[in-house]
Write an enzyme that holds these catalytic residues in place. Structure first.
Site, mmCIF file in Angstrom:
data_model
loop_
_atom_site.group_PDB
_atom_site.id
_atom_site.type_symbol
_atom_site.label_atom_id
_atom_site.label_comp_id
_atom_site.label_asym_id
_atom_site.label_seq_id
_atom_site.Cartn_x
_atom_site.Cartn_y
_atom_site.Cartn_z
ATOM 1 N N ASP A 21 13.972 89.656 109.509
ATOM 2 C CA ASP A 21 15.317 89.172 109.803
ATOM 3 C C ASP A 21 15.697 88.223 108.666
ATOM 4 O O ASP A 21 15.055 87.182 108.460
ATOM 5 C CB ASP A 21 15.318 88.443 111.162
ATOM 6 C CG ASP A 21 16.713 87.963 111.569
ATOM 7 O OD1 ASP A 21 17.562 87.792 110.684
ATOM 8 O OD2 ASP A 21 16.921 87.732 112.774
ATOM 9 N N ARG A 64 20.455 69.924 111.926
ATOM 10 C CA ARG A 64 20.330 70.829 110.766
ATOM 11 C C ARG A 64 21.456 70.550 109.767
ATOM 12 O O ARG A 64 22.619 70.361 110.153
ATOM 13 C CB ARG A 64 20.467 72.288 111.188
ATOM 14 C CG ARG A 64 19.403 72.810 112.104
ATOM 15 C CD ARG A 64 19.429 74.341 112.169
ATOM 16 N NE ARG A 64 20.746 74.875 112.539
ATOM 17 C CZ ARG A 64 21.008 76.154 112.692
ATOM 18 N NH1 ARG A 64 20.061 77.058 112.466
ATOM 19 N NH2 ARG A 64 22.205 76.582 113.052
ATOM 20 N N LYS A 76 26.858 83.866 107.703
ATOM 21 C CA LYS A 76 26.284 82.577 107.301
ATOM 22 C C LYS A 76 26.498 82.395 105.791
ATOM 23 O O LYS A 76 27.619 82.181 105.344
ATOM 24 C CB LYS A 76 24.814 82.521 107.672
ATOM 25 C CG LYS A 76 24.549 82.651 109.175
ATOM 26 C CD LYS A 76 23.062 82.628 109.443
ATOM 27 C CE LYS A 76 22.715 82.974 110.874
ATOM 28 N NZ LYS A 76 23.090 81.938 111.830
HETATM 29 C C1 LIG Z 1 17.426 84.456 112.660
HETATM 30 C C2 LIG Z 1 18.676 84.870 113.383
HETATM 31 N N1 LIG Z 1 18.800 86.116 113.845
HETATM 32 C C3 LIG Z 1 19.913 86.511 114.491
HETATM 33 C C4 LIG Z 1 20.953 85.629 114.713
HETATM 34 C C5 LIG Z 1 22.186 85.991 115.456
HETATM 35 O O1 LIG Z 1 22.320 87.321 115.790
HETATM 36 P P1 LIG Z 1 23.729 87.848 116.295
HETATM 37 O O2 LIG Z 1 24.669 87.827 115.127
HETATM 38 O O3 LIG Z 1 23.450 89.184 116.826
HETATM 39 O O4 LIG Z 1 24.239 86.909 117.332
HETATM 40 C C6 LIG Z 1 20.861 84.334 114.239
HETATM 41 C C7 LIG Z 1 21.974 83.384 114.459
HETATM 42 O O5 LIG Z 1 21.995 82.266 114.081
HETATM 43 C C8 LIG Z 1 19.691 83.940 113.572
HETATM 44 O O6 LIG Z 1 19.550 82.688 113.126
#
Ligand SMILES: Cc1ncc(COP(=O)(O)O)c(C=O)c1O
Length: 418
Positions: free
Chosen positions: A205, A379, A231
């Site tokens: 991820d 953060r 982000k």
């Molecule tokens: C590591 C990580 N994965 C996934 C997500 C969010 O996923 P989604 O866009 O499906 O809500 C975040 C959101 O901050 C994240 O930090």
């Protein structure tokens, strides 16, 4: 770090080769924005792009825009632009759906690939970290429960446990490259290699990595990756996410959300499903075109620099922030959560404080925007495209004043989004 005056920070800004890129963003005056790790700032270009898509392409050209404006090909075309930031090749990335949904699709595909191998029946475990972002764990839980075929999840609590948790029972190691809470950065290449030596597939991820730290999926020989565009990539609130599959898996890859956009020839309207070529088989259905189109504005800014230059500035900013907080806010109850070693640090810095939520609320009230994650963690995101060294100085000045005066409301009720 000897930059212990505002004047020294001004000199760093004056010398910063990336400083002109800040003018490409709409940043409200009176605000120090240290939350690009959660929602990137808006590129100026996004407004004109939205106007073009809504007024001309949708309003005037209507349905013709699927062909004329290239809407149909947007997931691939923008995926190719993003690929250069994460060490992926042409036609290996699509921008589509949310990170959560992409996790589900790629995890399901990975389990199926493993099940087809000679030792597949014994590979029933998805290994991840307990401290991973909750949606990653939840999606894995949802998938394994729904499959109901003996799959389970192993949550590692420490790096030592993670190193030994991957074994002959592991189907997939699923990790977030930069931890959302601590900012800890994994060594993608070493972790991937060690897991693959045990026969596991590795899914990364990259939510806090894409556009934040150099990533080279090919050099790491990774198997799968997902990540956000809202982000560090500045795609806009809720902008579609991305999915990458190593080309060596394209032919075997199948996923359960096999909507018509992942079909080989959607407009032949066949009742039987046949997966599309390559990465298109990771798609599901019709995309949110307006939101998707805006992602290009953020990606185009990266074409004006490179990830090495961004990483140099990111580390300079985070080094400065850590040094200034520890010197100017010494004895005021803050504990560094983020690793000090460069090779273990992403582009945000977290400090714990017993009243972290209340302190962050007061910071935001005074125009310094970071965010808060349970338990106790404040953060601060540093986005080298637009964060200035003087922002760091001024943010620490505000933080010191709040802490020294104990000027925060301890009983403040938490808002829905922290
Ligand atoms: C590591 C990580 N994965 C996934 C997500 C969010 O996923 P989604 O866009 O499906 O809500 C975040 C959101 O901050 C994240 O930090």
């Amino acid at each position: 770090m000897t930059n212990s005056s505002r004047a020294a920070c001004q000199a760093l800004d004056a010398d910063d080769p990336l400083a002109p890129l800040r003018t490409l963003f709409d940043l409200p005056s009176g605000v120090i924005y240290l939350d690009g790790n959660s929602l990137g700032a808006r590129p100026h270009a996004a407004l004109q792009c939205a106007q073009q898509v809504i007024q001309q392409e949708w309003g005037h050209d209507l349905i013709r825009s699927w062909n004329k404006a290239g809407w149909f090909d947007l997931p691939n075309r923008l995926g190719n632009k993003l690929a250069t930031l994460i060490g992926a090749g042409e036609n290996e990335v699509v921008i589509t759906d949310s990170t959560s949904i992409n996790l589900f699709k790629l995890l399901a595909g990975a389990l199926q690939i493993q099940a087809g191998k000679a030792d597949g029946v014994s590979r029933k475990v998805i290994v991840t970290e307990r401290g991973n972002f909750p949606t990653d764990i939840y999606m894995a839980q949802g998938l394994t429960e729904w499959l109901d075929r003996g799959y389970r999840i192993h949550l590692a609590d420490t790096p030592q446990e993670l190193a030994t948790a991957v074994n002959a029972e592991t189907a997939v190691l699923m990790l977030t490259h930069v931890n959302y809470r601590s900012g800890h950065l994994h060594d993608m290449q070493a972790v991937t290699k060690a897991a693959q030596e045990q026969g596991a597939l590795v899914l990364w991820d990259l939510a806090h990595s894409a556009g934040a730290v150099p990533v080279d999926l090919h050099a790491a020989n990774a198997d799968f990756a997902v990540g956000c565009t809202y982000k560090y990539l500045n795609g806009g609130p809720g902008a579609p996410a991305f999915a990458w599959i190593a080309p060596r898996h394209h032919a075997q890859f199948r996923q359960p959300l096999s909507g018509w956009w992942s079909h080989q020839a959607p407009f032949t309207m066949q009742p039987a499903f046949a997966p599309g070529d390559g990465i298109r088989r990771a798609l599901c259905g019709t995309q949110p075109v307006v939101s998707l189109a805006l992602v290009e504005c953020g990606l185009d800014i990266f074409a004006q620099t490179d990830m090495q230059a961004l990483r140099r500035k990111s580390l300079a900013l985070t080094d400065l922030f850590i040094a200034l907080v520890e010197s100017r806010c010494a004895g005021l109850g803050l504990t560094l959560v983020t690793p000090r070693q460069h090779e273990q640090r992403g582009s945000h810095v977290s400090f714990a404080h017993a009243h972290g939520y209340a302190v962050m609320r007061e910071l935001i009230a005074r125009g310094v925007i970071g965010d808060y994650r349970e338990p106790h963690v404040m953060r601060f995101g540093f986005t080298p495209l637009y964060t200035q060294f003087t922002d760091v100085w001024d943010a620490v000045s505000t933080l010191r004043r709040i802490l020294a005066d104990k000027d925060y409301e301890i009983d403040a009720q938490q808002e829905a989004v922290t």
